[in-house]
Each structure stands twice: as C-alpha cells, then as structure tokens.
Design a protein around this motif. Structure first.
Motif, short mmCIF file in Angstrom:
data_model
loop_
_atom_site.label_atom_id
_atom_site.label_comp_id
_atom_site.label_asym_id
_atom_site.label_seq_id
_atom_site.Cartn_x
_atom_site.Cartn_y
_atom_site.Cartn_z
N ILE B 243 0.85 -1.20 0.00
CA ILE B 243 0.00 0.00 0.00
C ILE B 243 0.88 1.25 0.00
N LEU B 246 2.47 1.87 -3.43
CA LEU B 246 1.58 2.37 -4.47
C LEU B 246 1.10 3.78 -4.19
N ARG B 247 1.10 4.17 -2.91
CA ARG B 247 0.66 5.54 -2.64
C ARG B 247 1.83 6.47 -2.40
N ALA B 295 -3.50 -2.06 -6.73
CA ALA B 295 -3.38 -2.22 -5.28
C ALA B 295 -4.33 -3.30 -4.79
#
Lengths: 429, 311
Positions: B243, B246-247, B295
């Motif tokens: 997470i 991806l962010r 995600a």
C-alpha cells in the motif's frame, strides 16, 4: 436504567438531527446558485507569498480600509497551491471575490468558461483606468470583448549581472549575438560559468524564458504567440531553429542549471560563480539590499535585426469571480487598486523592482528601474511568459521538453515530436 | 457490568413492553444499528460516492471547469499507447521491489538486532524510529539539501577522495529514482522495525530453548523458529509495504516532481500531474482507477494466499 433510556433516545435523536443537518447542508451547497454572501469585507485571495510581497499586500489592504469606502480581507496562499486550486476556487459555490493573477490568454481561458466577473463598469467609471495604455486595455479584454482584468504592476526579463563582477573580469555588456558569444568565451576562460539558470528544484519553468526569448528573437512575437496557441507545431522547422541557436550557447551554461532552483542560481550569480542569468526582476526578492544596488542587466541579444524587437514583460493584477455576491464592493476595491496611490503603496512595500501600470504612479526611481522602464518602452511588442501566453496546463510539457533538451541536446528531433504530441493532448482537453 | 448485562438476560418475569419488539439475545439494540449505520452513511458520502464518481470520471474528458464529456474507454485506450504511463508503471514496480523489499529486509534485520533488552537499546530503537515521526515533505527538504550539487553528499565524496563520483543526484535521469528511494527507505525502515519488534516479542522463548536443547544453530533457530512464528506479522508488513509503495507520492513530488523528464515518475505522481497540472482530470481518473485495481489485486491475491496458508 430509567435514566438510561431517555438519554439514549436523546442521543439517537441528536445523531439523527446532526446527520440530517449535514445532509441538508450538503444538498444546499451542491445545488445553490453559487453566490457568496453579500455582506462583509471583500475576500482577496493572493498568491504573493514571499515575505516582502505579502507585507506589501497587507499594507495595501490596510490603506484601502483607511480610505473608508469599503474593506477587504487578505488571504495569502502559497503560489503553487494557489495555481492548482484556482479552478476549484472559481467553480466553487462560495468563491473568494478577488484574485491576484495574470491577464491575457490565462484570464481569457477562465473568461470563456464564464467564471470571471465583467469589469466593464469599473473600466468605464474609473478615471485612472481611462488613462491606461492601449496595450494594457487589449491585454485585459477577453476574446469576446469583455474587460475581465485590472492590471497593477509589471516587470521585465533581462540578462542580469553584477556590475562589480563585470568590472573585475574586465567585460562589458554585449551589443549583438556575436558579442554575447565572445563574452561567454571570455568568462569561461576565467573559470566562471558564463550563464546561470536555476531550472532545477521546483522551478523548471525558468528554462522557458530561454525558449521564449530565442523564439521571439528568431521567429518574432507574433509567431511565438501563435505557436503557444496551437496554431503552429512544436516540430516545425522554425522551432528547430530556436534549438539550433540554443545549442550554440549550451556549452556556456552552468552545469548545475537543471540541478538547482532559481533562488540558488541567484546566489551563484551574486557570489560571482556564474556570470549572468536570464531572469525576471522577481529574483531580487531573494537578494540582499547592498547586492541589489550592484545589479544591472542588458537586453537579450538581438539575433535577426529584421525581426521586430519584443520583450517579455509579464503584467500582474486582479480578476474577480463571476459568482461573487459583493459585486459593488468588488468594483470599488478594483477601482482603488487601479489608482496611482495604491500601486505606489505596493511598490514601496515590496522589493521595489516592479513597475506600476498607472501612467502617473511613481516607481522607486532607482537606476535599475529607470533602465527597466526604458527597456520595455523601446520594445515594439510585449510578450508575457510561456504559461501566460499559453496556459498553465501547457507549462509542464515545456518543462519536460526543455530540461530534456538541456541534458540531451542531440535528441532535439524526438524531443520536439514528443512535445508536440503532449501539447496536442492539452489543446484537445 | 450488572446494568449492562441486565437487558440481555431473558427473564420470564419481565413482560415485553407494549409497542416495542421483545428483546432476545439475537436482537440487536437500535443503538448498535446507529453506530453501524451512521458511520456507514458518512463513509458512503465521503468515500464510496467520490470513488464511484472517480470511476465515472475515468470515462470522460474533463478540464475540471466545464461539464465532463463522456468518451467511453478512450482514456484507457490512450493509456495503452502512452510511453510515460508505461515507464511510470515500470518505476512503480521497481519502487515496489526496491523500496518494499529493502524496507522489509532492513526492518527485520534491525528488529532482530534490537530485540534483546540491553542497556541503552531504547535509544537506538528511538533513533531508528525517529524518521517516521517527521513529515515526509520535511524529510524530503532535508534530503534535497543533502543531494544539492554542493550539498553534504557531494562534499563528503570529495573529502574522501571520490570527487569523480560527484553528481547532480536529483537532476540526472540515471540517478533520480534511486536518490528518491533512499529518503523513503530511511523513513520506512523504522516503521517496519517496530512491527517486527512487536512480532518478535510475541514468540514464546520456550521455543528457542527447545531448539537450543536440540542443538539448533542460530541460523537454524531463525529459519525454523523465528520466521514461521512471524508469519502473521509478515502478512501485515507486506500489505503495509504494498500500500505504501503504491501511494508513495509526497517524497517524490517534493524532491523531483517525477522529473527530470519523467525519469522518477511513479503512477501516483503521473496521476497528480496529469490531473492537477495539465488539468486532464478524466485521464487522471483513469490512472487512479488503474492504481486502485493494481493495489486491490495485489493485496487481495497476497492476503488470500497468506491466510489460506495460515489456516
């Protein structure tokens, strides 16, 4: 137990009420006709966040309140946030009333979408605005003929240097492109990076000044504006010529050109590590006062004498939201901002290197400012800057293309093809 | 306690109140529904609805000002031929492997190193955890100063006679992405370390004693006792890392904005610049949809496998 039940019921009722209120207020916001409340001070959203400029804006707002016809509340937002949020401000149901921003193509884009207040009334009634130059008049008129902007100050771009350093190195201002190349040669032989830039960090847009100037010197201001409006292609042979010239001077650029922001490049210039820099007068905000007295500039060298002389002189000022609920107060404030008095207050309060738009307003009167005024007045045509003559949305395409060119000048062909493709996406959006 | 449990008990002596449904052990009180429904409603309004709108926007062309124009799958078709999107995806995968892999490995290593209670160990733990506390944007600004052409890193190289390695770390397309990963890692390791420390604390010391008695070496104890016992924590760490990868946005945006010329562009920075700088919100939404699917897909497939194994 007995006490427990009613309190629970009350709690639930409370929750329900709170929820309903939230829902209702949500509905009201989304379906309102979109006018800000009509009472109170005019909200003035400003992107002038450097300490000097911010202080000057506050003085201006205070002076407006003092003269008694109305009041304004200043809300300063960091420049980058302001830029990305501007469409949101303008389309929101309850927008700020007045904004610092740019006239010309940028204002026209918003005006076409009916987001800007028609300022015809203040232009017709203000004795100050009636005296403004024809060029400013047309700059503040949108493509449908509506006045949407009130200009207050402008500044110029030029090749800035330190007088004491030029004297120390035994060099002087160049008159032509060849002179300029000689000057670069001389500085390089003394171990100095001749041209500083500062297109690194978060100020990649500084590189656009070189593109703008080379283009207006080689192809002229008219071609430049048409190119930025999407009427010519970035992979045209005319644009290629710009990069051929740029390649001639590329060896004289500071190797850190794309690694440092313009504020750091300013420091390099003031410290004598670089010889000169193509920049706008705003860089002076970062300079100490004693260094400021030592700064001078020369015109970006003429390349083709047949091309009418054009200079970059971005104008700053204000527009207002079409959804404002304080129309009369907004007109009053804008009328005040157009006065000589208001512009002098701002110029005295800031670093003092900008010029007022009001023909009778006094600038700071320093030798640098006098020279700047003459520099602009000698130009046949005025351009604004890459993003102002095109759009903020097109600027990132230039940043990518130009920084890539600085790193890989040999792949200019593919860079221009890519640039055109990216620009088309923006124009079609 | 008595007051709380009293209504739950079935007492024949207490007749049901008129106009109200009788209470049984299976009936939930309305307050419970309120506690579920009200946050659900808020979540639906502020999260699910905008997310669904995002899906819709990905099918439109929109400049953020005028009305969105429905264009079907055009944005996704454009994405298929978009080189920047392809390189941003590549960088995101590289980021996932390098940032994710290294932060898991180094986080576990530091946790193992700092798990035993010794004098002053708290100081080391705090020191490693410290970067987590700072805002990532502030962290990025400090690292920007370190990477400057005349910054600490280059000066250090110069002083140890490696001046030839001097570099404009953030301005060179060959080094920008790696230079950006370092501050992100610097921050993440402390966080992963804490997760692993908590996991290590939960392992029964008797297992190690038994292993020792059986003559297991330190490596064997790690391989056959520690690692299997950490399986639960691993699932959490991997989810967190995926997470976070991806962010990842703030550190890249603050240091390079995805530049120079997209060489450190991640899907998240590309999405932001397309949407809010180039004002192509339809295409930006399409990118967001892709990030979401990635995600969701990665996490789901990993978690399903991890928990199936655990069963």
């Amino acid at each position: 137990m007995t006490n427990h039940q009613p309190s629970r019921r009350r709690f639930l009722a409370g929750l329900g009420a709170a929820g309903t209120t939230a829902l209702l207020s949500g509905c009201v916001t989304s379906s309102s006709s979109g006018t800000s409340s009509s009472g109170g001070a005019v909200t003035l959203q400003s992107n002038l966040s450097s300490p000097q400029a911010k202080g000057a804006m506050q003085k201006l707002v205070d002076a407006y309140a003092k003269q008694g016809s109305g009041s304004a509340s200043l809300n300063t937002v960091a420049s980058e946030t302001f830029r990305t949020q501007l469409p949101t401000y303008l389309t929101s149901a309850n927008p700020p009333d007045v904004y610092t921003w740019y006239p010309g193509s940028v204002a026209d884009t918003y005006s076409k979408k009916e987001l800007l207040l028609d300022l015809g009334e203040v232009w017709n009634s203000s004795p100050d605005l009636k005296r403004y130059s024809k060029a400013l008049n047309s700059l503040c008129t949108d493509s449908s003929g509506k006045k949407v902007f009130v200009p207050t100050t402008y500044y110029w771009w030029g090749m800035f240097y330190r007088k004491s350093n030029f004297a120390k190195w035994g060099v002087s201002e160049p008159q032509s492109w060849d002179d300029f190349l000689d000057l670069c040669d001389k500085l390089k032989s003394k171990g100095i990076s001749p041209i500083g830039m500062g297109a690194g960090g978060n100020t990649a847009w500084v590189a656009s000044a070189w593109f703008d100037y080379l283009n207006i010197r080689i192809n002229g201001a008219d071609y430049h504006r048409r190119l930025l409006a999407g009427e010519h292609r970035f992979d045209d042979p005319e644009v290629r010529k710009v990069f051929d010239r740029w390649q001639e001077v590329l060896p004289y650029f500071d190797p850190d050109s794309t690694a440092i922001a313009f504020q750091d490049a300013t420091t390099s210039l003031l410290n004598g590590r670089t010889g000169m820099m193509l920049i706008g007068t705003f860089f002076a905000d970062a300079a100490a006062q004693e260094a400021l007295d030592d700064i001078d500039f020369f015109r970006f060298p003429i390349i083709d004498p047949k091309v009418p002389l054009a200079e970059e002189a971005p104008t700053d000022g204000y527009f207002a939201s079409a959804r404002t609920g304080r129309r009369d107060q907004v007109m009053d404030l804008l009328g005040y901002l157009a006065t000589a008095e208001a512009q002098e207050i701002y110029i005295r309060g800031s670093s003092g290197t900008t010029l007022p738009c009001h023909p009778e307003a006094k600038d700071t009167g320093t030798a640098l400012v006098k020279k700047g005024r003459a520099h602009i007045e000698a130009a046949e045509e005025i351009t604004q800057f890459f993003n102002r003559d095109s759009s903020d949305a097109l600027q990132p395409t230039a940043d990518t293309a130009l920084t890539k060119f600085l790193a890989k000048p040999k792949s200019v062909g593919s860079i221009l093809t890519d640039w055109q493709r990216e620009a088309e996406k923006i124009w079609q959006a | 306690m008595a007051v709380l449990t009293a209504p739950q008990r079935k007492t024949p002596a207490q007749p049901p109140l008129s106009g109200r449904r009788g209470r049984g052990p299976r009936r939930n009180p309305p307050l419970l529904f309120a506690f579920v429904l009200v946050p659900m409603l808020a979540e639906a309004m502020w999260v699910f609805w905008p997310a669904l709108q995002g899906f819709y926007l990905s099918l439109t062309r929109w400049d953020g000002v005028t009305d969105p124009q429905f264009v079907g799958l055009d944005n996704f078709r454009e994405m298929a031929g978009d080189e920047v999107f392809r390189s941003a995806t590549g960088h995101t995968v590289l980021w996932l492997v390098l940032f994710g892999g290294l932060s898991a490995l180094l986080g576990l290593a530091t946790a193992l190193l700092l798990q035993q209670e010794r004098r002053g160990i708290g100081f080391y733990r705090a020191a490693l955890f410290m970067p987590v506390v700072f805002s990532l944007v502030a962290t990025a600004l400090v690292w920007q100063a370190i990477y400057q052409p005349d910054g600490v890193l280059n000066q250090l190289l110069e002083s140890v006679g490696l001046g030839s390695l001097r570099h404009a770390w953030l301005a060179d397309q060959d080094t920008a992405l790696y230079a950006v990963i370092v501050p992100a890692l610097w921050r993440q390791i402390g966080y992963v370390m804490v997760l692993y420390l908590a996991g290590l604390k939960g392992i029964d010391p008797a297992l190690y004693e038994a292993a020792k008695v059986d003559g297991a070496s330190a490596w064997q104890r790690f391989r056959h006792v520690t690692l299997p016992q950490l399986r639960g924590v691993n699932a959490v760490v991997v989810s967190v890392i995926i997470i976070d990868s991806l962010r990842s946005f703030d550190v890249v945006w603050a240091l390079t904005r995805g530049g120079p010329y997209h060489s450190s562009e991640l899907l998240s920075t590309y999405m932001y610049s397309t949407a809010f700088q180039s004002l192509r919100l339809g295409y930006g939404s399409a990118l967001a949809v892709v990030i979401f699917l990635l995600a969701f897909g990665v996490i789901c497939s990993y978690l399903i496998r991890a928990f199936r194994e655990a069963d």
